[in-house]
Write a protein that holds these residues in place. Structure first.
Motif, PDB file in Angstrom:
ATOM      1  N   PRO A  50       0.813  -1.214   0.000  1.00  0.00           N
ATOM      2  CA  PRO A  50       0.000   0.000   0.000  1.00  0.00           C
ATOM      3  C   PRO A  50       0.859   1.283   0.000  1.00  0.00           C
ATOM      4  CG  PRO A  50      -0.804  -1.549   1.639  1.00  0.00           C
ATOM      5  CD  PRO A  50       0.539  -2.030   1.210  1.00  0.00           C
ATOM      6  N   ASP A  83      -6.859   1.349   2.334  1.00  0.00           N
ATOM      7  CA  ASP A  83      -6.494   0.226   3.208  1.00  0.00           C
ATOM      8  C   ASP A  83      -5.714   0.750   4.404  1.00  0.00           C
ATOM      9  OD1 ASP A  83      -6.243  -2.417   4.029  1.00  0.00           O
ATOM     10  OD2 ASP A  83      -4.352  -2.692   2.966  1.00  0.00           O
ATOM     11  N   TYR A  97      -3.425   3.353  -0.068  1.00  0.00           N
ATOM     12  CA  TYR A  97      -4.168   2.695  -1.130  1.00  0.00           C
ATOM     13  C   TYR A  97      -3.443   1.406  -1.517  1.00  0.00           C
ATOM     14  CZ  TYR A  97      -6.542   7.171  -1.691  1.00  0.00           C
ATOM     15  OH  TYR A  97      -7.273   8.315  -1.474  1.00  0.00           O
ATOM     16  N   ARG A  98      -4.238   0.352  -1.751  1.00  0.00           N
ATOM     17  CA  ARG A  98      -3.650  -0.895  -2.237  1.00  0.00           C
ATOM     18  C   ARG A  98      -4.391  -1.350  -3.490  1.00  0.00           C
ATOM     19  NH1 ARG A  98      -6.871  -5.242  -1.591  1.00  0.00           N
ATOM     20  NH2 ARG A  98      -8.397  -5.237   0.106  1.00  0.00           N
TER      21      ARG A  98
END
Length: 397
Positions: A50, A83, A97-98
Motif C-alpha cells: 500500500p 487500506d 491505497y492498495r
C-alpha cells in the motif's frame, strides 16, 4: 521556365482533412496522457503498495492534483481501495491505497491427455475457485473439446456467482499454437490438428481469449511465480508425453516465426536421425520415449531407489536431456533452466544428472533448478498470461 520547389530545397505538402500537414509532429491527446498516468499509478501500487498519495507522487513524478484525481477515479472503479492510514509529517493521517486485485478474476484452463482442469484466479494471482476436472472423453472427436467448453462455462458461471467480473480466459494446450488467433496446429495427444480453438471460444464468450502452448505456459509460470522469479532469461525444459521448452526473455515468451520456438522434441540427436522422417513426434522425444518406457516419472522413481535396469535406462534419458539442454544453452545462453514436468518428480536427482552432463561441455553453465510449481505450472502460467491481458484492458479503459 519555373523552378520546381524541390530544386531550391523545399517541398510543398498538402494539409490533411483536419488542416494539419501529414508530417506535422504528433502530440498525445488528454485521453492518451490519462491512460499513461493511470497505468503508472496502478503499476506503482500493485508493485509497491500500500502507498499514500504522496508516495505515489514521488514514485511516478505526477503532480499532487493528478494523483488525487486518478486515485479517486480508480477507487470508484474498484481497482484500488483505501487500506488503512499512516501518520504524516503534517500530523494528519494519510490514506493508504492498495491494489484491489481480488475484485476481478481470469479463467485459467489446462487441457492435457488426462483431462481438463480449471481455476478462477484473481488479478493478484490468488485462486478463488477450482472447477471439477473433466476427462477428455475417448469417444469424442476431437477429444477434449467439449470438456474444455464445459470447464470454461463452469468457471464463468462461478465468476458470476461470486460477483467477480471475469476479464479474460487463458487455455494451455499440449501442442503448437498459432498466435494470436489461438489455432492449435497440432496436439498429437488429443488428435487436434489445425483446430480453431480460439475462434470456438470467442464465438461463445465476448472476452479476450488466449490459447497457449503448455511448455510456454510452464515457462511463464516459473518465471512469474515459481523457480525463476527475478530472472531475466529463462528456459523451462518440460518432459512429459513429449519434450518441449518454454522460453522467456525480458519478460516475454519467445515464440519464433511460426510460434514453434521451443519444439526441442524435434532436435536431432545424432547422424542416424537422417535415416528417418519425423512428423508427429521428433527424433529426440522418440528416443526418450523408447528409453524411458511408458512413464518417465516411474523410471526416475525406480532409478533413485537404486534398481540397476532403471539406473541404466535413466542414464540414457538424461543423455538426451543433456543434449537438449546443451543446445538450448549454446543458442539462447539462458540465465536459468528449469527442469519441469516429469523431471521435477525427482528434483535433486534430475538436476544432478543434467549438471554433470553439461559441466565442461558448454561455454556458460546456466543455473539448473527443478520446478517449484510442479503440476500447477501450466495453469499458473496461463493464468498469469491472462492476467497480463486483462491488465491491458483495465489500464487502457
Amino acid at each position: 521556365m519555373p523552378l520546381s520547389p524541390h530544386a531550391v530545397g523545399f517541398s510543398v505538402v498538402a494539409p490533411n482533412r483536419n488542416g494539419a500537414a501529414p508530417g506535422a509532429p504528433k502530440t498525445a491527446t488528454t485521453r492518451v496522457v490519462t491512460k499513461i498516468n493511470r497505468t503508472a499509478v496502478l503499476d506503482a501500487i500493485r508493485a509497491s503498495g500500500p502507498m499514500t498519495r504522496r508516495d505515489i507522487q514521488e514514485h511516478t513524478g505526477l503532480s499532487s492534483a493528478t494523483v488525487e484525481r486518478l486515485c479517486s477515479s480508480l477507487v470508484a472503479e474498484g481497482l484500488i481501495v483505501a487500506d488503512g492510514s499512516e501518520r504524516s509529517a503534517r500530523g494528519r493521517p494519510a490514506v493508504l491505497y492498495r491494489h484491489a486485485g481480488e475484485g476481478r478474476v481470469v479463467a485459467a484452463v489446462e487441457v492435457s491427455a488426462s483431462g481438463v482442469r480449471g481455476r478462477l484466479v484473481d488479478l493478484d494471482g490468488r485462486v478463488v475457485y477450482v472447477a471439477p476436472e473433466l476427462p477428455c472423453g475417448d469417444g469424442e472427436a476431437p477429444r477434449g473439446v467439449q470438456a474444455t467448453l464445459r470447464v470454461t462455462e463452469d468457471l464463468l458461471e462461478a465468476a458470476r456467482t461470486l460477483n467477480k467480473p471475469c476479464l479474460a480466459v487463458g487455455v494451455s494446450v499440449p501442442g503448437a499454437v498459432s498466435t494470436p488467433e489461438g489455432r492449435v496446429r497440432n496436439a498429437v495427444e488429443l488428435g487436434w490438428y489445425d483446430l480453431p480453438l480460439g475462434d470456438i471460444l470467442r464465438a461463445r464468450h465476448e472476452l479476450p481469449i488466449v490459447i497457449e502452448n503448455d511448455a510456454n505456459a510452464v515457462g511463464y509460470g516459473e518465471w512469474s511465480r515459481g523457480a525463476g522469479v527475478g530472472s531475466e532469461h529463462l528456459v523451462a525444459f518440460v518432459l512429459g508425453n513429449g519434450a518441449g521448452a518454454g522460453i522467456v526473455s525480458g519478460g516475454k515468451i519467445l515464440r519464433g516465426n511460426r510460434s514453434a520456438a521451443g519444439e526441442i522434441g524435434f532436435l536431432l540427436a545424432d547422424r542416424s536421425a537422417f535415416d528417418a522422417l519425423y512428423t508427429l513426434q521428433g527424433d529426440l522425444e522418440t528416443r526418450i520415449a523408447t528409453a524411458s518406457g511408458p512413464s518417465v516419472g516411474a523410471l526416475l522413481d525406480a532409478a533413485v531407489a537404486g534398481e540397476a535396469d532403471a539406473v541404466r535406462a535413466a542414464a540414457e534419458v538424461f543423455d538426451y536431456v543433456g543434449i537438449a539442454c546443451a543446445a538450448l544453452s549454446a543458442v539462447l545462453d539462458p540465465e536459468v533452466i528449469v527442469l519441469a514436468g516429469q523431471l521435477a518428480r525427482q528434483p535433486q536427482y534430475s538436476v544432478k544428472q543434467v549438471r554433470q552432463r553439461l559441466v565442461g561441455r558448454i561455454t556458460f553453465l546456466p543455473n539448473l533448478i527443478a520446478s517449484q510449481l510442479g503440476d500447477e505450472a501450466a495453469l499458473t502460467g496461463v493464468a498469469q498470461i491472462a492476467i497480463d491481458r486483462a491488465r491491458e484492458s483495465i489500464y487502457l479503459t
